[in-house]
Design an enzyme around this catalytic site. Structure first.
Site, PDB file in Angstrom:
ATOM      1  CB  CYS A 191      23.020 -25.623  61.504  1.00  0.00           C
ATOM      2  SG  CYS A 191      21.518 -26.593  61.317  1.00  0.00           S
ATOM      3  CD  GLU A 216      21.058 -24.533  57.711  1.00  0.00           C
ATOM      4  OE1 GLU A 216      21.963 -25.387  57.914  1.00  0.00           O
ATOM      5  OE2 GLU A 216      20.223 -24.231  58.565  1.00  0.00           O
TER       6      GLU A 216
END
Length: 462
Positions: free
Chosen positions: A264, A230
């Site tokens: 993010c 990720e």
């Protein structure tokens, strides 16, 4: 690698922690590998008891844990409380649902004689490499699903949140996890390579930059080990011409500034159709200008420092480089404090693909603003990115929003809300944002062996 707590509000060093030695690292791996033998045979009820207790401890002592998050990375205290609550929810969710997610699945076959099924078997030791921006949530979303699946977990956390890292290990021990089921590692980069190379480590999960991801993924690939990545994101928030303007502005501010902009899936690129762009920008600027910089423990503060002075310096350098390449920087609000890792809230406009900033991820209180000539142009701008983590669409017509979302090249899209995370929603991206998923019934199966068992009658004809 220096593990130390530096308060980003005043840049004072609070505590330092020694790196592990190579011998200590291998001893911890041996303990984890040994613990897997019994933990993998524990019942779902036994594993759930540990996760439920961890959730209860987090809830009972949320102030204690939240203070660590605010101290080490500067998170607003109210947001730190929210992160602790979310971490507890993750433990509770997998304690309740893991057994159903991992139940044997019947496989329909062409042969009437076969009785085929898939069973989910744990792999072993899973190594996690995790970032600082959500010091507990990042650990919970790796630990809870994997522990409930019967794996054991070793985690190298970010070097600037060592107290949170150690506290999370203590949490699970207090919750009843046997020693070695969850291990915190104050490890060096060389030791991480040693662990990835060791056959006792069966999988690697990383959340971080694409640079770190490429290095760790290459090492895992060299060893033929499953990995999930990720990585970074530069999420687009599209505002269509029929959107509720005030609500869209409010969510854009939240989507860009949540966690000090260090997320993010933050709404880093704001894309607004031309018909409402001027009005949206005026309201967006006014909202950002109203943010109040200060002590993140003070509930009146709405603009915290960044996680470190290094992160703040890097972001300011990116703003400067963007302007030198032709962008317009619009600083907003009262001047931020000169002491501490503060960055002035800024909007960058007039960005073109020739400007390096156009394709970069800006981690902090900086928004990139784009005007779109149409819905199609908004989708084009959203997809013109090396990243593909999340995204969002704002419109008064949900069906229209879904159709736009289908055209966006990302792992996740929310309609009328910035991309966010919940225990029951899969989390993952495409392009340079990585591969694989965490959370949900999908994420819990990333590090299990979905083993085929086929029972054939002994006298069945060939």
């Amino acid at each position: 690698m220096a593990y130390r707590t530096v308060n980003p509000f005043n840049n004072e060093i609070v505590a330092t922690f020694a790196d592990l030695t190579d011998v200590e690292t291998m001893n911890l791996l041996a303990q984890a590998h040994k613990s897997f033998e019994s933990w993998s045979q524990a019942s779902f009820a036994e594993r759930a008891a540990v996760c439920d207790r961890a959730a209860a401890i987090l809830t009972e002592r949320r102030d204690e844990f939240a203070r660590l998050l605010t101290l080490e990375m500067g998170k607003l205290y109210n947001e730190a409380l929210g992160e602790v609550a979310l971490s507890a929810q993750i433990f509770q969710y997998y304690a309740q649902h893991a057994e159903a997610f991992l139940a044997p699945e019947r496989v329909d076959t062409l042969s009437v004689n076969d009785n085929a099924m898939l069973v989910s078997a744990p792999l072993g030791v899973i190594l996690g490499v995790q970032p600082w921006n959500f010091p507990f949530y990042q650990l919970a979303r790796v630990a809870a699903p994997n522990l409930m699946a019967g794996n054991v977990v070793m985690v190298k956390h970010a070097s600037n949140v060592p107290q949170a890292a150690a506290a999370f290990e203590r949490l699970l021990l207090e919750a009843g996890a046997p020693e070695g089921v969850y291990t915190n590692l104050f490890a060096t980069k060389d030791q991480i390579n040693m662990l990835i190379d060791d056959p006792r480590v069966c999988g690697v999960s990383l959340t971080g930059s694409e640079g770190a991801g490429s290095v760790v993924a290459a090492r895992a690939g060299k060893n033929l080990k499953k990995s999930t990545m990720e990585l970074g994101g530069s999420d687009a928030l599209i505002v269509l011409d029929d959107a509720d303007l005030d609500k869209s502005v409010g969510w854009a501010v939240w989507g860009r500034m949540n966690n000090g902009g260090q997320c993010c899936v933050a709404a880093k690129r704001i894309i607004v159709v031309e018909e409402i762009a001027d009005e949206f920008l005026a309201k967006f600027k006014a909202a950002l200008a109203g943010l109040k910089a200060g002590d993140p423990f003070d509930t009146a503060t709405t603009l915290p420092p960044m996680s470190s002075q290094g992160a703040a310096d890097e972001l300011n350098a990116k703003i400067k480089a963007a302007v030198e390449a032709g962008a317009t920087a619009i600083p907003l609000g009262a001047p931020v404090p000169t002491t501490g890792a503060f960055v002035q809230p800024t909007i960058l406009t007039d960005l073109t693909p020739h400007n390096p900033a156009y394709y970069q991820e800006f981690f902090g209180p900086v928004a990139l603003f784009f005007r779109a000539t149409s819905e199609d142009d908004a989708v084009r701008l959203a997809n013109d990115s090396h990243f593909g983590l999340g995204g969002s669409v704002f419109t008064s017509n949900p069906e229209r929003g879904v159709e736009v979302a289908k055209r966006m090249e990302t792992g996740m899209v929310f309609v009328n809300h910035p991309t966010w995370t919940k225990p029951d929603l899969p989390f993952g991206g495409v392009k340079l944002s990585g591969y694989g998923h965490e959370l949900s019934s999908i994420g819990i199966k990333e590090f299990v062996n979905q083993k085929l068992i086929n029972v054939v009658p002994i006298d069945a004809p060939e």
